[in-house]
Design an enzyme around this catalytic site. Structure first.
Site, PDB file in Angstrom:
ATOM      1  N   HIS A   1      39.372 -33.361   5.564  1.00 41.65           N
ATOM      2  CA  HIS A   1      39.966 -32.571   4.475  1.00 41.65           C
ATOM      3  C   HIS A   1      41.237 -33.178   3.914  1.00 41.65           C
ATOM      4  CE1 HIS A   1      36.877 -29.750   5.253  1.00 41.65           C
ATOM      5  NE2 HIS A   1      37.274 -29.550   6.489  1.00 41.65           N
TER       6      HIS A   1
ATOM      7  N   ASP B   1      32.834 -30.738   3.947  1.00 40.17           N
ATOM      8  CA  ASP B   1      32.191 -30.396   5.217  1.00 40.17           C
ATOM      9  C   ASP B   1      30.682 -30.568   5.159  1.00 40.17           C
ATOM     10  OD1 ASP B   1      34.286 -29.643   6.964  1.00 40.17           O
ATOM     11  OD2 ASP B   1      34.470 -27.701   5.971  1.00 40.17           O
TER      12      ASP B   1
ATOM     13  N   HIS C   1      38.767 -32.881  13.060  1.00 41.81           N
ATOM     14  CA  HIS C   1      38.292 -33.342  11.750  1.00 41.81           C
ATOM     15  C   HIS C   1      39.205 -32.886  10.599  1.00 41.81           C
ATOM     16  CE1 HIS C   1      37.061 -29.345  10.498  1.00 41.81           C
ATOM     17  NE2 HIS C   1      36.507 -29.813   9.414  1.00 41.81           N
TER      18      HIS C   1
ATOM     19  N   HIS D   1       0.815  -1.216   0.000  1.00 39.98           N
ATOM     20  CA  HIS D   1       0.000   0.000   0.000  1.00 39.98           C
ATOM     21  C   HIS D   1       0.849   1.266   0.000  1.00 39.98           C
ATOM     22  CE1 HIS D   1      -2.057  -3.296   2.165  1.00 39.98           C
ATOM     23  NE2 HIS D   1      -3.110  -2.950   1.441  1.00 39.98           N
TER      24      HIS D   1
ATOM     25  N   ASP E   1      36.663 -27.903  16.181  1.00 42.50           N
ATOM     26  CA  ASP E   1      36.901 -29.219  15.610  1.00 42.50           C
ATOM     27  C   ASP E   1      38.183 -29.306  14.778  1.00 42.50           C
ATOM     28  OD1 ASP E   1      36.672 -31.853  14.785  1.00 42.50           O
ATOM     29  OD2 ASP E   1      34.494 -31.753  14.643  1.00 42.50           O
TER      30      ASP E   1
HETATM   31  S1  FES Z   1       1.806  -0.746   3.164  1.00 39.34           S
HETATM   32 FE1  FES Z   1       0.299  -2.252   3.531  1.00 39.34          FE
HETATM   33  S2  FES Z   1       1.535  -4.005   3.922  1.00 39.34           S
HETATM   34 FE2  FES Z   1       2.978  -2.454   3.700  1.00 39.34          FE
HETATM   35 FE   FE2 Z   2      35.946 -28.628   7.801  1.00 40.84          FE
END
Ligand code: FES
Ligand code: FE2
Lengths: 183, 438
Positions: B226, B366, B221, B116, B218
Site C-alpha cells: 500500500h 490487494d 504487507h 409451484h 499481514d
Molecule cells: S414450489 Fe416447487 S420448487 Fe418450489
Molecule cells: Fe492490504
C-alpha cells in the site's frame, strides 16, 4: 431519482441545437480517449470545481420494494468531490502503484449520447452509455458497463466542464477485483 | 490427492491433510489454495460447521426485514420473524429446490417460491402449499418436515452468526477469548455499533484463505503493497513499532495491532473521525481499560475464523465467501458507533469508500496480490514447493493483560500460523468434540 427504476424516463425533452450536441459528443469522446491514455491530470481539468462524481452500489430489490435502489446515504464505489478524485489520481501516479504496472490497457467506449436542455442556458443533462474493458497482464479482461447521466456546463470562458456525473454500474456484484479506472 | 465424502473418510485423508500445513514451523502446501478436492472438504468441515457471520442486528431492524447471503456456498435467507428473532435458513425450496428469494434485501411477509408457489414464513416454516388438497392422505407429505433447512443462530454484540452443525459449540465458546477483543469495537460505547446501509460486493479470482489470512496478521504487507496509497495521501509510510505492537489469537481468530490509537482511523482522511476518537478516549478507557482502548482505531487488521475480517478505525467489516477454490466473493460494510454524531456517519462512509472499497486506493492493490498468489498454483512444479509462513517464530510472550496467545511485534506471521492450525484441526476432526480449543 425514481426509486422503482433507475433508468431516466424523460424521453420528450426538446432537441437541442445540432452544433451543441456535436460539441458535447466530441467532448465526451475526447474524455474517453484521455482515460484510455491514462492522461488523468488532463482528465481532471474537464471537471468543474464543484464536481460530484458518483457511482453508487446497486441493490437487487423486488419491484414492489419501496426502498430506493440507489441512495446517497448508502455505500458507493465513488462519491467524490474534486479533492477525492485528485487523491485517486495521485495514487495511480506513484511508481509503487503495483496494480498499474505493467499498465492496464484501457478501452472506454461511449455511445447513445443524448443531450437535453435544463433550466439553465449553459447547462445540459447528458445521457450516455459506457462500455469499458480493462486488459491486464497476460489474459485478464475485465468488463464494466454503465449508464451515465452527466450535467455538462459551459463556463464563461466557453469551455465545457463536467459538473455532475452519475454512473449506474449494471452489476450488483462487481465482477472485478478492483476499479482502477474512471467511467 | 483425492478426498472421499466425510462420512466415509478414511484416516489416510486426515493424515494427508495434516501433511499439508505445518503451523509450528510455518510451511503451507500450495495445493490448499488450488485443489478442488481440498476445497470440497473445506465446505463440509469448515463452512458447514463453523459460526459464519450473516448480518448485524441493524441490517434487519424490524419484523419482516430480510437479506440474502451465503454460508460457504450455501445461499441463505436471514430474516427477522414475528418472534422478533433473527432466523437463518437455506434459500432453496423443499419441493424442487428452486431459489426462494432473489432480492438481496427487503421486507417480506413470507417467501414464496416461483416454481409451484409453496410459501414459507419469516422463520422458514412451510406456511402455504398451492392446491394443498392434492396432498391429502399423502403418506410422505408432512408440512412440519418441509420447512426450509434452518441454521442455529447466535449473536455477539449485535453480530449474528449461523451454524449448520448441531454439535458445534456455542458461539461464545467458539469465539472464546476473542470476545474480549471484539468488545473493543462492539462495546467501546454503550450504544454499540450500527451498520451503514448498503453492502458493496465484488468478485476476486483468489482462494478465500489469502484475504482471510491477510487480515488476520499481514501487517508486513501494509507499507509495501500500500505504499502508493500511503504516499498519495500522506507523502510517507507510517512506522510500526515492534516494542509497542502485537499479534494476538484465540481459537484461530486473530488481530494484529499497534497501540497507536488512531493509526487506521487517520488514513480515512477525515480529520473529524480522529477528533471524535480523541474526544471519546476517556470513555473508551473507562469501558475497556487503558490497553484495549489504544486499539479502538490503531493500525491493525483482524479475522474471525474462518472468513469475517475487519479493520478497527477504518470501521469496515467484510466477509470472504468461497465460490470455488479459486474465486471469492467479497462483501464489504461500513460500521460506526450508534451514539456517534450523525455527521460522522457520512465521514466514515466516504472514507471507507476512498480507501477500502474495490475502487479504494488501498484495496486496489490487494486484489492483484491475492489473485496472483492463487493463479500461480496452476503449475504442477510450482506446487511442489511449500510456502514459507515463518515470520516471527518464537515471538510468543507472556503479557499481564492481553488474552489468548500473544506475540510481540505486529509484523509477524504468528496469526497466520494460528489460522492454519485451526484450519487443519477442523479439516481433520470428524466431529466437533475432536477439535481442540486453541
Ligand atoms: S414450489 Fe416447487 S420448487 Fe418450489
Ligand atoms: Fe492490504
Amino acid at each position: 431519482m425514481d426509486s422503482s427504476n433507475t433508468v431516466e424516463a424523460t424521453v420528450d425533452a426538446p432537441l437541442v441545437d445540432r452544433d451543441l450536441a456535436y460539441a458535447i459528443e466530441q467532448f465526451l469522446y475526447r474524455e474517453a480517449r484521455l482515460l484510455d491514455g491514462e492522461r488523468y491530470e488532463e482528465w481532471l481539468e474537464l471537471m468543474a470545481e464543484d464536481i460530484h462524481y458518483w457511482m453508487p452500489g446497486i441493490q437487487a430489490r423486488y419491484r414492489a420494494d419501496k426502498v430506493a435502489k440507489i441512495s446517497l446515504s448508502r455505500m458507493a464505489y465513488f462519491d467524490d468531490d474534486l479533492d477525492y478524485l485528485r487523491k485517486r489520481v495521485e495514487r495511480a501516479r506513484q511508481t509503487t502503484a503495483w496494480a498499474e504496472d505493467p499498465p492496464t490497457r484501457h478501452f472506454h467506449m461511449v455511445t447513445n449520447i443524448e443531450v437535453q436542455p435544463t433550466e439553465r442556458p449553459n447547462e445540459w443533462t447528458v445521457h450516455s452509455l459506457v462500455f469499458n474493458l480493462r486488459h491486464r497482464n497476460e489474459a485478464e479482461q475485465l468488463e464494466l458497463t454503465a449508464r451515465r447521466r452527466d450535467l455538462i456546463r459551459q463556463e464563461a470562458t466557453g469551455v465545457l466542464k463536467i459538473a455532475r456525473r452519475f454512473i449506474q454500474l449494471q452489476q450488483t456484484v462487481l465482477q472485478a477485483k478492483n476499479i482502477n479506472t474512471f467511467l | 490427492m483425492s478426498f472421499s465424502h466425510p462420512q466415509s473418510r478414511q484416516t489416510e485423508d486426515a493424515d494427508a491433510l495434516r501433511g499439508l500445513v505445518d503451523p509450528k514451523q510455518g510451511w503451507l502446501d500450495r495445493s490448499i489454495f488450488w485443489d478442488p478436492a481440498i476445497y470440497a472438504v473445506e465446505l463440509e468441515r469448515i463452512f458447514a460447521r463453523s459460526w459464519i457471520f450473516v448480518a448485524h442486528d441493524t441490517q434487519v431492524p424490524n419484523v419482516g426485514d430480510f437479506l440474502t447471503t451465503y454460508v460457504g456456498e450455501d445461499a441463505v435467507i436471514v430474516s427477522r420473524a414475528r418472534d422478533n428473532k433473527v432466523h437463518v435458513f437455506i434459500n432453496s425450496c423443499s419441493h424442487r429446490g428452486n431459489r426462494v428469494c432473489f432480492a438481496e434485501a427487503g421486507t417480506a411477509r413470507r417467501f414464496t417460491c416461483n416454481f409451484h408457489g409453496w410459501s414459507y414464513g419469516l422463520d422458514g416454516a412451510l406456511s402455504g402449499v398451492t392446491a394443498e388438497h392434492l396432498y391429502k392422505n399423502n403418506p410422505t407429505f408432512d408440512r412440519k418436515k418441509l420447512g426450509l433447512h434452518k441454521a442455529r443462530v447466535e449473536s455477539y454484540g449485535g453480530m449474528h452468526f449461523a451454524n449448520f452443525d448441531p454439535d458445534a459449540p456455542s458461539l461464545a465458546d467458539y469465539l472464546g477469548d476473542f470476545r474480549w477483543y471484539l468488545d473493543i469495537i462492539l462495546d467501546n460505547d454503550e450504544g454499540g455499533i450500527e451498520f451503514i446501509d448498503g453492502n458493496i460486493k465484488s468478485r476476486l479470482k483468489c482462494n478465500w484463505k489469502f484475504p482471510a489470512e491477510n487480515f488476520i496478521g499481514d501487517a508486513y504487507h501494509a507499507t509495501w503493497t500500500h505504499s502508493s496509497a500511503l504516499l498519495a495521501l500522506f507523502g510517507k509510510v507510517p512506522e510500526m513499532h515492534a516494542d509497542r505492537s502485537y499479534q494476538v489469537n484465540a481459537n484461530g481468530h486473530g488481530w494484529e495491532f499497534g497501540t497507536d490509537f488512531v493509526g487506521n482511523a487517520a488514513t480515512l482522511c477525515e480529520p473529524e473521525i480522529v477528533d471524535y476518537l480523541r474526544e471519546s478516549e476517556a470513555m473508551f478507557q473507562e469501558r475497556l481499560g487503558k490497553t484495549r482502548s489504544r486499539m479502538v482505531g490503531s493500525l491493525s487488521s483482524a479475522t474471525v475464523f474462518p472468513n469475517l475480517s475487519f479493520l478497527a478505525g477504518h470501521n469496515t467489516f467484510r466477509t470472504w465467501n468461497p465460490k470455488g477454490p479459486t474465486e471469492t466473493e467479497l462483501h464489504t460494510w461500513v460500521f460506526l458507533n450508534r451514539n456517534a454524531p450523525d455527521a460522522l456517519k457520512e465521514k466514515y462512509r466516504r472514507g471507507v469508500m476512498l480507501t477500502f472499497s474495490p475502487a479504494g486506493v488501498f484495496e486496489m492493490d490487494d486484489g492483484e496480490n491475492f489473485e496472483h498468489c492463487t493463479a500461480s498454483n496452476a503449475g504442477v512444479v510450482t506446487r511442489r514447493r511449500k510456502l514459507h509462513t515463518g515470520l516471527g517464530l518464537g515471538s510468543e510472550i507472556d503479557h499481564p493483560e492481553l488474552k489468548g496467545h500473544v506475540h510481540q511485534n505486529q509484523i509477524n506471521e504468528a496469526n497466520h500460523r494460528a489460522f492454519y492450525q485451526r484450519w487443519v484441526d477442523l479439516m481433520t476432526a470428524p466431529i466437533w468434540a475432536d477439535v481442540p480449543a486453541r
